[in-house]
Design a protein around this motif. Sequence first.
Motif, PDB file in Angstrom:
ATOM      1  N   GLU A   1      10.540 -15.116  45.767  1.00 49.01           N
ATOM      2  CA  GLU A   1      10.495 -15.247  44.318  1.00 49.01           C
ATOM      3  C   GLU A   1      10.469 -13.902  43.601  1.00 49.01           C
ATOM      4  OE1 GLU A   1      11.092 -18.022  43.273  1.00 49.01           O
ATOM      5  OE2 GLU A   1      10.570 -19.287  44.965  1.00 49.01           O
ATOM      6  N   SER A   2      10.218 -12.820  44.353  1.00 50.40           N
ATOM      7  CA  SER A   2      10.215 -11.487  43.742  1.00 50.40           C
ATOM      8  C   SER A   2      11.547 -10.775  43.904  1.00 50.40           C
ATOM      9  CB  SER A   2       9.101 -10.635  44.363  1.00 50.40           C
ATOM     10  OG  SER A   2       7.848 -11.231  44.178  1.00 50.40           O
ATOM     11  N   SER A   3      12.572 -11.463  44.408  1.00 54.33           N
ATOM     12  CA  SER A   3      13.859 -10.824  44.671  1.00 54.33           C
ATOM     13  C   SER A   3      14.415 -10.135  43.436  1.00 54.33           C
ATOM     14  CB  SER A   3      14.878 -11.870  45.151  1.00 54.33           C
ATOM     15  OG  SER A   3      14.502 -12.402  46.395  1.00 54.33           O
ATOM     16  N   CYS A   4      14.982  -8.964  43.658  1.00 52.19           N
ATOM     17  CA  CYS A   4      15.689  -8.270  42.572  1.00 52.19           C
ATOM     18  C   CYS A   4      16.902  -9.107  42.176  1.00 52.19           C
ATOM     19  CB  CYS A   4      16.160  -6.895  43.033  1.00 52.19           C
ATOM     20  SG  CYS A   4      14.860  -5.814  43.642  1.00 52.19           S
ATOM     21  N   VAL A   5      17.101  -9.285  40.887  1.00 52.77           N
ATOM     22  CA  VAL A   5      18.278  -9.967  40.355  1.00 52.77           C
ATOM     23  C   VAL A   5      19.052  -8.944  39.538  1.00 52.77           C
ATOM     24  CG1 VAL A   5      19.138 -11.805  38.863  1.00 52.77           C
ATOM     25  CG2 VAL A   5      17.129 -12.203  40.321  1.00 52.77           C
ATOM     26  N   LEU A   6      20.301  -8.706  39.910  1.00 50.53           N
ATOM     27  CA  LEU A   6      21.120  -7.650  39.299  1.00 50.53           C
ATOM     28  C   LEU A   6      22.336  -8.272  38.626  1.00 50.53           C
ATOM     29  CD1 LEU A   6      21.656  -4.558  38.963  1.00 50.53           C
ATOM     30  CD2 LEU A   6      22.974  -4.703  41.093  1.00 50.53           C
ATOM     31  N   ARG A   7      22.591  -7.844  37.398  1.00 48.43           N
ATOM     32  CA  ARG A   7      23.785  -8.291  36.674  1.00 48.43           C
ATOM     33  C   ARG A   7      24.729  -7.114  36.511  1.00 48.43           C
ATOM     34  NH1 ARG A   7      25.597  -8.997  31.183  1.00 48.43           N
ATOM     35  NH2 ARG A   7      26.950 -10.842  31.013  1.00 48.43           N
TER      36      ARG A   7
ATOM     37  N   HIS B   1      35.871  -6.899  31.769  1.00 50.06           N
ATOM     38  CA  HIS B   1      36.722  -8.047  32.081  1.00 50.06           C
ATOM     39  C   HIS B   1      35.948  -9.219  32.670  1.00 50.06           C
ATOM     40  CE1 HIS B   1      39.675  -4.897  31.533  1.00 50.06           C
ATOM     41  NE2 HIS B   1      39.096  -4.215  32.511  1.00 50.06           N
ATOM     42  N   GLY B   2      34.629  -9.120  32.705  1.00 52.33           N
ATOM     43  CA  GLY B   2      33.818 -10.202  33.252  1.00 52.33           C
ATOM     44  C   GLY B   2      32.539  -9.654  33.842  1.00 52.33           C
ATOM     45  N   ALA B   3      31.668 -10.557  34.268  1.00 53.04           N
ATOM     46  CA  ALA B   3      30.363 -10.153  34.792  1.00 53.04           C
ATOM     47  C   ALA B   3      30.076 -10.895  36.086  1.00 53.04           C
ATOM     48  CB  ALA B   3      29.261 -10.431  33.768  1.00 53.04           C
ATOM     49  N   ALA B   4      29.147 -10.326  36.872  1.00 50.71           N
ATOM     50  CA  ALA B   4      28.715 -10.936  38.134  1.00 50.71           C
ATOM     51  C   ALA B   4      27.198 -10.894  38.190  1.00 50.71           C
ATOM     52  CB  ALA B   4      29.317 -10.201  39.326  1.00 50.71           C
ATOM     53  N   LEU B   5      26.605 -11.878  38.880  1.00 49.74           N
ATOM     54  CA  LEU B   5      25.152 -12.003  38.966  1.00 49.74           C
ATOM     55  C   LEU B   5      24.761 -12.108  40.442  1.00 49.74           C
ATOM     56  CD1 LEU B   5      22.763 -12.285  36.952  1.00 49.74           C
ATOM     57  CD2 LEU B   5      22.959 -14.774  37.254  1.00 49.74           C
ATOM     58  N   LEU B   6      23.932 -11.154  40.904  1.00 45.82           N
ATOM     59  CA  LEU B   6      23.429 -11.146  42.274  1.00 45.82           C
ATOM     60  C   LEU B   6      21.967 -11.591  42.244  1.00 45.82           C
ATOM     61  CD1 LEU B   6      24.945  -7.762  43.552  1.00 45.82           C
ATOM     62  CD2 LEU B   6      25.991 -10.039  43.446  1.00 45.82           C
ATOM     63  N   THR B   7      21.645 -12.680  42.972  1.00 42.54           N
ATOM     64  CA  THR B   7      20.370 -13.371  42.763  1.00 42.54           C
ATOM     65  C   THR B   7      19.375 -13.254  43.908  1.00 42.54           C
ATOM     66  OG1 THR B   7      21.385 -15.371  43.625  1.00 42.54           O
ATOM     67  CG2 THR B   7      21.413 -15.068  41.232  1.00 42.54           C
ATOM     68  N   GLY B   8      19.748 -12.687  45.051  1.00 40.87           N
ATOM     69  CA  GLY B   8      18.799 -12.600  46.154  1.00 40.87           C
ATOM     70  C   GLY B   8      18.387 -13.968  46.641  1.00 40.87           C
TER      71      GLY B   8
ATOM     72  N   ALA C   1      27.979 -15.068  33.423  1.00 42.60           N
ATOM     73  CA  ALA C   1      28.673 -14.357  34.501  1.00 42.60           C
ATOM     74  C   ALA C   1      29.771 -15.250  35.060  1.00 42.60           C
ATOM     75  CB  ALA C   1      27.705 -13.957  35.614  1.00 42.60           C
ATOM     76  N   GLU C   2      30.940 -14.672  35.223  1.00 40.55           N
ATOM     77  CA  GLU C   2      32.049 -15.411  35.831  1.00 40.55           C
ATOM     78  C   GLU C   2      31.864 -15.586  37.343  1.00 40.55           C
ATOM     79  OE1 GLU C   2      33.372 -14.096  31.940  1.00 40.55           O
ATOM     80  OE2 GLU C   2      32.358 -13.074  33.605  1.00 40.55           O
ATOM     81  N   VAL C   3      31.099 -14.682  37.948  1.00 40.86           N
ATOM     82  CA  VAL C   3      30.878 -14.714  39.399  1.00 40.86           C
ATOM     83  C   VAL C   3      29.371 -14.724  39.644  1.00 40.86           C
ATOM     84  CG1 VAL C   3      31.248 -13.538  41.595  1.00 40.86           C
ATOM     85  CG2 VAL C   3      33.015 -13.445  39.816  1.00 40.86           C
ATOM     86  N   VAL C   4      28.875 -15.677  40.442  1.00 39.53           N
ATOM     87  CA  VAL C   4      27.450 -15.773  40.750  1.00 39.53           C
ATOM     88  C   VAL C   4      27.277 -15.859  42.259  1.00 39.53           C
ATOM     89  CG1 VAL C   4      25.339 -17.133  40.525  1.00 39.53           C
ATOM     90  CG2 VAL C   4      26.872 -16.890  38.565  1.00 39.53           C
ATOM     91  N   LEU C   5      26.362 -15.058  42.773  1.00 44.96           N
ATOM     92  CA  LEU C   5      25.958 -15.185  44.166  1.00 44.96           C
ATOM     93  C   LEU C   5      24.897 -16.275  44.241  1.00 44.96           C
ATOM     94  CD1 LEU C   5      26.254 -13.819  47.030  1.00 44.96           C
ATOM     95  CD2 LEU C   5      24.162 -12.607  46.458  1.00 44.96           C
ATOM     96  N   VAL C   6      25.196 -17.364  44.900  1.00 43.32           N
ATOM     97  CA  VAL C   6      24.291 -18.511  44.962  1.00 43.32           C
ATOM     98  C   VAL C   6      22.995 -18.092  45.643  1.00 43.32           C
ATOM     99  CG1 VAL C   6      23.987 -20.842  45.873  1.00 43.32           C
ATOM    100  CG2 VAL C   6      26.209 -20.117  44.994  1.00 43.32           C
ATOM    101  N   ALA C   7      21.868 -18.393  44.981  1.00 42.67           N
ATOM    102  CA  ALA C   7      20.567 -17.931  45.458  1.00 42.67           C
ATOM    103  C   ALA C   7      20.176 -18.578  46.782  1.00 42.67           C
ATOM    104  CB  ALA C   7      19.495 -18.214  44.400  1.00 42.67           C
TER     105      ALA C   7
ATOM    106  N   VAL D   1      35.830  -9.674  45.720  1.00 44.16           N
ATOM    107  CA  VAL D   1      35.977 -10.194  44.356  1.00 44.16           C
ATOM    108  C   VAL D   1      36.286  -9.044  43.415  1.00 44.16           C
ATOM    109  CG1 VAL D   1      34.887 -11.541  42.531  1.00 44.16           C
ATOM    110  CG2 VAL D   1      34.262 -11.946  44.935  1.00 44.16           C
ATOM    111  N   GLY D   2      37.357  -9.160  42.667  1.00 48.64           N
ATOM    112  CA  GLY D   2      37.737  -8.130  41.713  1.00 48.64           C
ATOM    113  C   GLY D   2      37.495  -8.560  40.282  1.00 48.64           C
ATOM    114  N   LEU D   3      36.759  -7.741  39.533  1.00 43.66           N
ATOM    115  CA  LEU D   3      36.597  -7.938  38.086  1.00 43.66           C
ATOM    116  C   LEU D   3      37.489  -6.898  37.421  1.00 43.66           C
ATOM    117  CD1 LEU D   3      32.692  -8.218  38.059  1.00 43.66           C
ATOM    118  CD2 LEU D   3      34.326 -10.105  38.037  1.00 43.66           C
ATOM    119  N   ARG D   4      38.761  -7.229  37.278  1.00 44.06           N
ATOM    120  CA  ARG D   4      39.770  -6.250  36.883  1.00 44.06           C
ATOM    121  C   ARG D   4      40.507  -6.694  35.632  1.00 44.06           C
ATOM    122  NH1 ARG D   4      40.853  -2.660  41.317  1.00 44.06           N
ATOM    123  NH2 ARG D   4      39.861  -3.378  43.258  1.00 44.06           N
ATOM    124  N   ALA D   5      41.295  -5.748  35.114  1.00 42.94           N
ATOM    125  CA  ALA D   5      42.026  -6.018  33.876  1.00 42.94           C
ATOM    126  C   ALA D   5      43.013  -7.164  34.048  1.00 42.94           C
ATOM    127  CB  ALA D   5      42.748  -4.749  33.418  1.00 42.94           C
ATOM    128  N   GLN D   6      43.607  -7.296  35.228  1.00 42.88           N
ATOM    129  CA  GLN D   6      44.586  -8.356  35.448  1.00 42.88           C
ATOM    130  C   GLN D   6      43.952  -9.708  35.729  1.00 42.88           C
ATOM    131  OE1 GLN D   6      44.198  -5.525  37.144  1.00 42.88           O
ATOM    132  NE2 GLN D   6      44.796  -5.714  39.309  1.00 42.88           N
TER     133      GLN D   6
END
Length: 793
Positions: free
Chosen positions: A650-656, A661-668, A692-698, A758-763
Amino acid sequence: MLDAARTPPFGKLAAIALLAGAAAALASPWLCPWGLSAAMLIAAAIAWWRSPRWRVVAIAAFGFALASAHIAYALDLQLPAQWEKREVAISGRIVDLPVHETRRTRFEFRVDDDAQQPAPLRGGLLRLAWYDDDPRPRSVLKAGQRWRFHARVRAPRGLRNPGGADAEKYALMQRLTATGYLRNPEISQRLSAAQGLTAWRESICDRIAATVRSDGSRFVRALALGDTRGLKDRDWEVLRADGLTHLIAISGFHVGLVAGFFALLARALWWSLPMLGRRVPAVIAASVAAMLGGLLYAAAVGFALPTMRTWLMIAVIAALRIARRPVHGFDALALAAIAVLLADPLALLGAGFWLSFLGVAWLLWCLPGPDAGGWRERLRGFVSAQGVASLGLLPVCVALFGQASLAGPLANLLAVPWWSLLVVPLALLGTGLESVHAGAGEFAWRWAAACFEPGWPAFSALAESGLALWWLPEARWFALPLALLGAFWLLLPRGVPGKALAVLLWMPLLWPDRRLPGPGEAELVVIDVGQGLSVLVRTARHSLLFDAGPAVRDGFDAGERAVVPALHALGVRRLDQVVVSHGDNDHAGGIKAVLRAFPAPAPFAPPDIDGEAVQSLLTRACSAGTAWQWDGVRLRFLHPPAHFPYLKNESSCVLRIETEHGAALLTGDIGEVVERDLVRRAAQSPAQTLHAEVVLVAHHGSGGSSDPEFVQAPGARHALVSSGHGNRFGHPRADVLERWRRAGAAPRNTADDGALRVGLRAQGIGVETRRQAHPRVWDATRRADPGLSYRPD
């Protein structure tokens, strides 16, 4: 133009055609059906012999069909999907030297071919592990013994990452049926004592260990009989950095040395007893002796692929001499290649095949013949050989291993004559004498160790110098042919124009496109570490690693075996930041191995983090609100907040990670309680947004995470899961994946897809999976499809 009617059936062109056909079958992601392979094999064999005009095409088709048949047979040997994780009772023989590690002993086991064995395993080769904290396996498991075990088995399966070893390819080469581990090892029953050549080999290795007590003992065992079990991790690091691994393990040189000794022995016997020459010419006797001696040694070391490949080459040359046919270098090499490919076309999957044949081909083409002057010319020829081998094989080494040893030419210049002319002959002499009479070989083993030991500190120092390994990113498929063409151009005779331009052909291999994100873009690579997590985040000029996978006490360290090779293959030169989401081993276990290879600033981690993997590490708090910007990309921690107690998952670092061109969420490994708290905080403060368009499933898709409200909050298009195939936790849960699908996100799982890029790119935002981008005919996920069968109709 080539005259097809005069193309010999077993010449150089035939060898190239057979090689091309077999390589095409192995490179194809699709398997040729059994019926078509059989028909093609018969038709091509007839055309090979009876139709000179179409001979080259026929030989290539024959190579394709033969390799396809071998692939189908090897895959047919592997355990069917419906037998996964079954517990079976099996009996059979240990067929190789058991490898003893901290908490386990690994060994290869050939199951008996009788009706009492489970049908899919009869006669099959298994790689098993005996897990035990006591030292009993070290004393009871011996090569050549017959045992009855209860084991849990599964089909061969491996991680799929950039730069990583392909365990599924290795299983195909070895015709491996299954892997597994012993259940209730205390009830295992030994059926017979150690017997056969493998038992003899282990007994000789034990005698060397007992006789030679110095540090050189482990190298004498490796050089004499290929027993590398005593070599430490540091030893392998030095050998790789100096480009000397080919000299340590049993190689073609050992077989050639034994075969040459037997040939000389036969010559001496025929010289001392002239009457023998009246019945059998000396050249025939020497040739037969060389073949028999090489075969005997190959059997003694377990018929390893490099030894059998070399023995086939010796047998071809010996057969030509017996037939009184002139032996020309390239013709003999072509015949040897044809013999190897006809015996086992899957040998093309091993690095040894390419290094052996290409190395000999370069030397035959570039170096002068044996009549080239006196000792100065011979010395110059030896030095030239090292230069030719280093330059000619550099493209192959880079393509196969992703690295080049700048110290290799110098180290080989010293080690090749030293070890080859002193250490190896003494080690083999001791082995031969010991086989005749117990104790007779001890002096030779001690001398071998005494000759080896003085030079090892110098090679260790060379490995630590700036001339050690040069890691290179993974290149595109066309880079190797271009580099080989460049090497050929550079090694042409003096006076050939444009040699400086040949260097340009090396560029795609030595400086490949790393596909780095542009300003304002980011890339995520979820590395396949099994049941754990490791994610690389890259911007245009910076890199961050989020977790480093597991490290378990049985010796597997995902940081060393998966994460570090992947970072090298992706062209990462440094880590600007490291995040350890929390202290659980499956996330933090590999961090020390990563930091040894990639020095980095003190990692971010939750305050008061604990766990064996992070002991002695200086860390910085990944407190919510901590943020920074790289190359137009904003990174911000959303959890844990200030003064949050350390509660493991429950103390995992969560990084956005937010790009243009989009966002990603890392949930530990956060659970539902923290997920709902994140949703609440996001509603109160725009800075805490979860979009976030991309989420790492917790928590790898467990049932205690992915709260329905949290799943809806990001509006994700891609849901990434990092889990191990067939893990005991049942991750990811089917209902969790369905929840993400209903929210509009497409799930991707490393257990099925390998590494996820996973690419968060202009295209646009795209996901590339390792198994899809690099499809292989032996891919385990394709075999698991019940609709796909490799068995003949």
